[in-house]
Design an enzyme around this catalytic site. Sequence first.
Site, short mmCIF file in Angstrom:
data_model
loop_
_atom_site.label_atom_id
_atom_site.label_comp_id
_atom_site.label_asym_id
_atom_site.label_seq_id
_atom_site.Cartn_x
_atom_site.Cartn_y
_atom_site.Cartn_z
N LEU A 1 0.87 -1.18 0.00
CA LEU A 1 0.00 0.00 0.00
C LEU A 1 0.90 1.23 0.00
O LEU A 1 1.88 1.28 0.74
CB LEU A 1 -0.89 0.02 1.25
CG LEU A 1 -1.99 -1.03 1.32
CD1 LEU A 1 -2.67 -0.98 2.68
CD2 LEU A 1 -3.00 -0.81 0.22
N ASP A 2 0.58 2.19 -0.83
CA ASP A 2 1.35 3.43 -0.86
C ASP A 2 1.39 4.04 0.54
O ASP A 2 0.49 3.81 1.35
CB ASP A 2 0.75 4.43 -1.84
CG ASP A 2 0.89 4.00 -3.29
OD1 ASP A 2 1.70 3.09 -3.57
OD2 ASP A 2 0.20 4.58 -4.15
#
Length: 172
Positions: A38-39
Amino acid sequence: MGNYWLNFYKPRGISSAKLVNIVKKIIGKTKIGHAGTLDVEAEGILPLAVGEATKLIQLLIDARKTYIFSVKFGTQTDSGDYTGKVIASKDYIPSQEEVYTVCSKFIGNIRQVPPIFSAIKVNGVRAYKLAREGKIVELKPRNITIYDLKCLNFDKENAIATYYTECSKGLI
């Protein structure tokens, strides 16, 4: 000890790798991996595999994903998300009908250029790190599949639509 999966909530502002390191310290295990990245500015559930369960990570990475996300209309930022500097704005806000009906145009196989502020690696370095340093990064389009895309809510007053999507890996 054992071999198992943990579903951890990853808050905004922390990388997936940093969360793994925190969990390693808490549970005293060194063999932990995450199923996807996930960013840093994304929040959500990050599945963590512990011990021999790490051998199954690729199965989860290749599985369909679901996301809920919001879009703010009328504003463009240099990062493509809420953290960036506003670089353009328009007074036009789409109608409720447009916000809901546009979804069908994205269903199926499409080519997506990932945002420069993403966790994708470029020559071993995360794209978002290069972008924050002011380096120009050109990311290549990728084939992705959108299985479902629905508008859940449209707040016309604030020009924000919230969407649900089911997609292949690498969408958001």
